[in-house]
Scaffold this motif. Structure first.
Motif, PDB file in Angstrom:
ATOM      1  N   CYS B 318      36.329  41.637  51.632  1.00  0.00           N
ATOM      2  CA  CYS B 318      37.611  41.618  51.706  1.00  0.00           C
ATOM      3  C   CYS B 318      38.174  41.184  53.145  1.00  0.00           C
ATOM      4  N   CYS B 320      41.388  41.506  54.331  1.00  0.00           N
ATOM      5  CA  CYS B 320      42.686  41.934  54.528  1.00  0.00           C
ATOM      6  C   CYS B 320      42.966  42.165  55.916  1.00  0.00           C
ATOM      7  N   CYS B 333      40.715  33.793  51.673  1.00  0.00           N
ATOM      8  CA  CYS B 333      39.553  35.278  51.065  1.00  0.00           C
ATOM      9  C   CYS B 333      38.808  34.554  50.100  1.00  0.00           C
ATOM     10  N   CYS B 340      39.643  39.355  43.138  1.00  0.00           N
ATOM     11  CA  CYS B 340      40.788  40.156  43.497  1.00  0.00           C
ATOM     12  C   CYS B 340      41.927  39.773  42.983  1.00  0.00           C
ATOM     13  N   CYS B 357      48.580  38.936  49.966  1.00  0.00           N
ATOM     14  CA  CYS B 357      48.001  38.364  48.927  1.00  0.00           C
ATOM     15  C   CYS B 357      48.423  38.527  47.665  1.00  0.00           C
TER      16      CYS B 357
HETATM   17  S1  SF4 Z   1      42.204  38.628  48.465  1.00  0.00           S
HETATM   18 FE1  SF4 Z   1      43.306  39.581  49.816  1.00  0.00          FE
HETATM   19  S2  SF4 Z   1      43.659  41.879  49.264  1.00  0.00           S
HETATM   20 FE2  SF4 Z   1      42.100  40.843  47.904  1.00  0.00          FE
HETATM   21  S3  SF4 Z   1      40.059  41.277  49.136  1.00  0.00           S
HETATM   22 FE3  SF4 Z   1      40.959  39.084  49.839  1.00  0.00          FE
HETATM   23  S4  SF4 Z   1      41.980  39.670  51.657  1.00  0.00           S
HETATM   24 FE4  SF4 Z   1      41.740  41.682  50.643  1.00  0.00          FE
END
Ligand code: SF4
Lengths: 349, 370
Positions: B318, B320, B333, B340, B357
């Motif tokens: 992740c 985030c 990401c 996700c 996201c």
């Molecule tokens: S897509 Fe966004 S919310 Fe999902 S794991 Fe990656 S950074 Fe985190």
């Protein structure tokens, strides 16, 4: 003089009585509830047969069947109640298949303790809705659950109708270039329910749009236009319905935000709760997709009907392998109008 | 609609967009952070990125209240609901935030925990009054906007002598988070902030002055309407062009320099600063969150139920943390949109439509297919 008393001598107390477990027991109390409440209100020749099923005359054409369970809180809201909603919802599900709705069944799950007066109101409202629509409720069922195991009343209705030859409406028929039409404003039903539940008051009350649309649909079919897809955007709202169609047809869509009507109190309530009207439920609206050449004629036919007065062309079908439903916003930007992830929840900050 | 239509006028937006395009110098990049999730949502929902020239880029900040809650805080709430049999009340999207062991409050609820979604602190108080035999805990989250209602609830509970009501206090502070972003070692490539809307109606514009004075970053406070955001962007571009860094207020219809003093007093009466608080993405940030003052200890669920906070690391894949700091974009990401998604969020930014996201996934991902 006839001295043989009927099985139940005292009439149902529709003013102060409450549903109790005996009303679902299959015994005398249940027979009385059915006779004095349901059968009296829905009254028609098929129900009067009094059998476990209704014997119906032969019908011409392909049959359509649809079923829908209704779970609403509050049970009574501005513009309607769970009763008329359960009739309209199923009639619409049958009608958007291009069918003429013929018969309904109604199944009730009642919670022990539910006031008979409220039940009476609901049943009367169903009966009136069915009569107005010309679609009788020909069979039904009642069960009672213990207190705390229900939410007052749950109603499941099933509808049967026939599709005339030559009509074939299906969610997989949308083709690139087709026009997307909407019959009126969105979000009225969902926000009527929500604003009542949350105790929100607005200068103009929000009234549910619940209505049976088979008349409007008949007018649309009569216009001679070849319709490809019809659907009523109920739970999940317009956005969800369009995403379903896009997926079924393997196409994308481009909507125009400025063409989609949202009534002012609905917009205000959505704003307050941080909701997007595109995802809010409707109970008296439909989406139609037709070939571009037919759009004007279809629009005129819709606008000529009271339930389609505010109809508009709201977008086009696109070729798009990703199946995105997109929208040009009022501001001139672009966005995806996505599936909802779970329930739409109000904003925190 | 009055007060809304005029802020969503397409022609006006085009005018402002033309001004931004005309005034932004082609040779330089403008990296502007909207701190607030409400702005992130507005930018995505109205497709504002399409109205900006390519060298004006919006970077999503950490201002989404559910995004910044670390896993350990949700775990704490789940433990309370599952092990201590409390009725756990919380706001909206919080129920979907991923926690440890593949749980969330929603999944805990499906597993039998008594978790209830409420719309206001008054709902939580009512549940406590209606269930005197049960303990009711309100998971209190959010920035300065949601804090005053929690303070009101605590005062009311105290006045009523409500014995079965307490809160798990996760209220956090905006300026502290902005400091944390700017204090990153090596600095951050940010040219200015679109300052929060609702938060600023409470705290006023004054708390942002250090960002202009000490860090030399312009701040323009803006409302949540799309035209507010566009106008704020134009004001930021102008400041950057002039080499100025000031706190300016686009949202004068609701925000003053001093803010809502009554609300501030109320909050100060009930809450005090925590020494430190762990944020998702920003780590432990000093003086960045609130806890109840000792005289309200009876309403503090952490003390009442002895549920300690245990820090839990985020999922390895992740991003985030980098996203909340403005260092990466959602699409960078590796698991964005595959593992996700909003239906199965791995990180918190994928939960609320105010999270970077989820906003990009729900509104903007068509851009990658072009
Ligand atoms: S897509 Fe966004 S919310 Fe999902 S794991 Fe990656 S950074 Fe985190």
């Amino acid at each position: 003089m006839n001295t043989v008393k009927p099985n139940y001598t005292r009439a149902l107390d529709l003013k102060h009585g409450r549903v109790d477990m005996s009303h679902g027991s299959g015994g005398r109390a249940m027979a009385q509830l059915i006779a004095e409440l349901f059968a009296a209100a829905f009254d028609n020749e098929y129900l009067a047969q009094g059998n476990d099923g209704a014997l119906l005359p032969q019908a011409q054409g392909r049959l359509v069947m649809a079923t829908d369970s209704h779970v609403v809180s509050p049970l009574f809201f501005a513009g309607g109640d769970i009763g008329c909603l359960s009739v309209h919802g199923t009639i619409n599900d049958v009608a958007v298949m291009g069918a003429k709705p013929l018969y309904l069944s109604a199944s009730f799950i009642l919670e022990e303790g539910f006031p008979l007066a409220d039940l009476n109101r609901i049943v009367e409202s169903m009966a009136q809705a069915a009569r107005a629509a010309g679609v009788p409720i020909v069979t039904g069922d009642t069960k009672v659950v213990e207190q705390g195991k229900g939410d007052g009343v749950f109603i499941t209705t099933t509808g049967v109708g026939v599709v005339p030859d030559g009509i074939h409406l299906s969610g997989d028929q949308a083709r690139p270039g087709d026009k997307i039409l909407l019959s009126g404003s969105i979000g009225d039903h969902g926000m009527a329910i929500l604003s009542q539940r949350e105790g929100l008051t607005f200068s103009a009350p929000i009234v549910s749009d619940t209505a049976a649309l088979h008349g409007l649909i008949a007018a649309m079919l009569d216009s001679g236009v070849r319709l490809r897809v019809l659907r009523d955007p109920t739970r999940g709202g317009l956005a969800t319905t369009l995403n379903e169609i896009a997926r079924q047809s393997g196409v994308g869509m481009m909507l125009h935000e400025s063409a989609i009507k949202v009534n002012q109190p609905v917009e205000a309530a959505c704003e307050l709760l941080g909701l997007d009207p595109l995802y809010v439920a409707n109970e008296g609206k439909l989406v139609a997709i037709c070939a571009p050449a037919d759009a004007d004629r279809l629009l005129a036919a819709m606008r000529a009907h009271p339930f389609g007065r505010d109809a508009a062309v709201i977008g086009e079908v696109l070729a798009d392998a990703h199946g995105f439903v997109q929208m040009t916003t009022r501001l001139g930007g672009r966005r995806v109008v996505d599936w909802l992830a779970g329930e739409q929840l109000p904003r925190i900050c | 609609m009055k007060y809304v239509d005029e802020f969503r006028d397409g022609d006006l937006a085009k005018n402002i967009a033309a001004n931004i395009a005309g005034e932004a110098h082609a040779g330089r990049a403008y990296r502007l952070m909207e701190f607030c999730g409400g702005h992130t949502h507005a930018i995505s929902r109205y497709g504002l990125a399409d109205l900006l020239p390519p060298n004006v880029r919006m970077i999503h900040g950490p201002g989404c209240p559910v995004c910044v809650l670390p896993i350990g805080r949700i775990d704490q709430a789940i433990r309370l609901a599952r092990e201590q049999d409390v009725i756990l009340c919380t706001y909206a999207d919080t129920v979907r935030v991923p926690a440890s062991a593949n749980l969330s409050l929603m999944r805990a609820k499906a597993g039998g925990a008594d978790v209830r979604m409420i719309y206001s602190t008054q709902d939580a108080l009512k549940i406590a009054r209606d269930n005197p035999q049960r303990e009711v805990v309100f998971l209190a989250i959010g920035f300065e906007t949601t804090t005053p209602p929690t303070a009101v609830a605590i005062r009311q509970a105290a006045a009523e002598g409500l014995k079965n009501f307490s809160i798990l206090c996760d209220h956090v502070l905006t300026p502290a988070a902005m400091h944390a972003i700017l204090a990153v070692e090596g600095g951050v490539a940010l040219d200015g902030f679109v300052g929060p809307a609702h938060v600023s109606t409470v705290i006023g514009s004054k708390p942002y002055e250090p960002f202009a004075d000490d860090y030399h970053k312009p701040v323009v406070i803006a409302g949540f309407e799309p035209l507010d955001v566009m106008q704020a962007i134009l004001m930021l571009v102008r400041q950057v062009n002039d080499g100025r860094a000031a706190v300016e207020n686009e949202f004068t219809r609701a925000v003053t320099r001093e803010g809502n003093l009554k609300a501030q007093e109320l909050v100060a009466e009930v809450f005090e600063l925590r020494d430190a608080f762990e944020w998702r993405g920003l780590g432990s940030v000093p003086h960045s969150a609130l806890k109840l003052r000792p005289q309200f200890a009876a309403f503090d669920a952490e003390q009442k139920f002895k549920v300690d906070y245990v820090a839990v690391p985020d999922n390895k894949a992740c991003e985030c943390a980098a996203i909340l700091r403005g260092q990466k974009r959602p699409q960078e990401c590796k698991i964005f949109g595959t593992v996700c998604t909003p239906e199965n969020p791995v990180g918190s930014c994928m939960v609320s439509s105010e999270g970077a996201c989820a906003a990009h996934y729900s509104y903007g991902r068509f851009r990658e297919t072009a």
